[in-house]
Scaffold this motif. Sequence first.
Motif, PDB file in Angstrom:
ATOM      1  N   GLY A  30      -6.093   4.796  -2.271  1.00  5.95           N
ATOM      2  CA  GLY A  30      -4.734   5.165  -1.885  1.00  5.95           C
ATOM      3  C   GLY A  30      -3.948   5.759  -3.045  1.00  5.95           C
ATOM      4  O   GLY A  30      -3.194   6.717  -2.878  1.00  5.95           O
ATOM      5  N   TRP A  31      -4.142   5.177  -4.229  1.00 10.33           N
ATOM      6  CA  TRP A  31      -3.484   5.701  -5.430  1.00 10.33           C
ATOM      7  C   TRP A  31      -3.952   7.131  -5.708  1.00 10.33           C
ATOM      8  O   TRP A  31      -3.144   8.018  -6.010  1.00 10.33           O
ATOM      9  CB  TRP A  31      -3.813   4.803  -6.612  1.00 10.33           C
ATOM     10  N   ALA A  57       2.434   9.323  -6.063  1.00 14.20           N
ATOM     11  CA  ALA A  57       2.876  10.650  -5.632  1.00 14.20           C
ATOM     12  C   ALA A  57       4.179  11.087  -6.274  1.00 14.20           C
ATOM     13  O   ALA A  57       4.383  12.289  -6.484  1.00 14.20           O
ATOM     14  CB  ALA A  57       3.015  10.676  -4.106  1.00 14.20           C
ATOM     15  N   TRP A  94       1.000   4.125  -3.012  1.00 19.48           N
ATOM     16  CA  TRP A  94       0.829   5.551  -2.735  1.00 19.48           C
ATOM     17  C   TRP A  94       2.055   6.348  -3.197  1.00 19.48           C
ATOM     18  O   TRP A  94       1.924   7.425  -3.789  1.00 19.48           O
ATOM     19  CB  TRP A  94       0.620   5.741  -1.236  1.00 19.48           C
ATOM     20  N   SER A  95       3.244   5.803  -2.965  1.00 17.44           N
ATOM     21  CA  SER A  95       4.474   6.497  -3.352  1.00 17.44           C
ATOM     22  C   SER A  95       4.602   6.610  -4.860  1.00 17.44           C
ATOM     23  O   SER A  95       5.043   7.644  -5.383  1.00 17.44           O
ATOM     24  CB  SER A  95       5.694   5.771  -2.772  1.00 17.44           C
ATOM     25  N   ALA A 102      -5.079   9.294  -3.587  1.00 15.29           N
ATOM     26  CA  ALA A 102      -4.524  10.196  -2.576  1.00 15.29           C
ATOM     27  C   ALA A 102      -3.088  10.591  -2.931  1.00 15.29           C
ATOM     28  O   ALA A 102      -2.700  11.757  -2.811  1.00 15.29           O
ATOM     29  CB  ALA A 102      -4.567   9.536  -1.206  1.00 15.29           C
ATOM     30  N   GLY A 103      -2.295   9.625  -3.394  1.00 15.71           N
ATOM     31  CA  GLY A 103      -0.928   9.943  -3.807  1.00 15.71           C
ATOM     32  C   GLY A 103      -0.898  10.857  -5.015  1.00 15.71           C
ATOM     33  O   GLY A 103      -0.088  11.789  -5.085  1.00 15.71           O
ATOM     34  N   LEU A 158       0.827  -1.204   0.000  1.00 15.66           N
ATOM     35  CA  LEU A 158       0.000   0.000   0.000  1.00 15.66           C
ATOM     36  C   LEU A 158       0.867   1.261   0.000  1.00 15.66           C
ATOM     37  O   LEU A 158       0.567   2.238  -0.699  1.00 15.66           O
ATOM     38  CB  LEU A 158      -0.922  -0.009   1.219  1.00 15.66           C
TER      39      LEU A 158
END
Length: 386
Positions: A159-160, A113, A109-110, A162-163, A105
């Motif tokens: 999550g993707w 981002a 996210w990284s 959000a990044g 996860l």
Amino acid sequence: MLRLAAPSRGALVWWRERSVVVRDGAFGVLLAVLAFLPPLPPYGTRLGELPHRPIDVLAVAAALAQTLPLAWRRKWPAGVLAVAVAGFAVQELRGYPTFAGAGLLVALWSAAAHQERHRAWMTGATVAAYVGLAVGLHAAGSGAQPQDFVLFFLLVALGWAAGARLRQWRIAEDERRRATAAAARAGERARIARELHDVITHHVTAMVVQADAAQFAPAKASSNLEAISGTGRRALSELRDLLGVLDPDRIAPRGELPTLAALGDLVAQARGAGQPVELVEEGQPGGLGSGRELAAYRVVQEALTNVLKYAPGRATTVHLAHQRDGVRITVVNEAGDLPARAVGGSGRGLDGLRDRVEILGGELTAGRSPDGGFTVAARIPAGDTA
């Protein structure tokens, strides 16, 4: 307010000074330790719900693949995501109970981002890998329902997103900073251009008038040449101070530029050019601020420059009224016909001064007086010392 003790603050500063690889690597090591630390493994990310297998070397390798590469999650986000996906797939297809799925996860996210190039390809490959994993888990006998796979996908997609949102915010913030810096540079260039205009037009006009006077009064040629020499030196001095703004090694060059305290020298220079000028001051100077004093000085300088150009030899009065809320400036010259040898100008001087004074919250007017003379009047409010 919670305050950290001095040793804690020192440790925090030391930690922030470490490279991002070290800090992210420490986080990855922590996740690797937690991967098999009771009682966390049963609560880790579980997708296929296959029967649990005993922990073996392959389980450890899969867990490390999801955690340790996070040290490079900002430098190589796509590569870290690919390794984490592979480790997660092995973990789920083999049914290893670990807590290492949290690393996947973080890697997702990284990647959203920090990945700069080939984002569409990376997104497509990630989705394809997930579909392949879901098919593989179903073939391996997973008891998960289709909606379970869809729900997990939506959570991962959140999550993707959000990044990706963080990345967009950073791009917008960088653009804002660049625009602010560009505006500051443009403002400084405009300020320097105004200063150059004021300095050059005033001193060069004075030198031309003095040179013309030397032609028509040969007996005073020596004193006129001396006045021209002094004017040229003053012009060079002001130009050096002004252009010092462009030298990063100079300290506070703006403080060397003229203020209202130098009006006496300015009036004396105009008198040396043959212009009868009287300076009248009222009130107690002070509290205006160096930047506003410079603007006030330029108002008087431009007004005297125009007098030298268009009304040489006409009596001129410079009146300064120092007040608690600022300063009022009035420059008036007597009526007279435009001389045949008047020095020409661009006409932009007063317009530029009006803009400069209005930026400071003041006002400037210029025009014919009722008796046929010319009046320049300005009000500059007091402000900060910048």
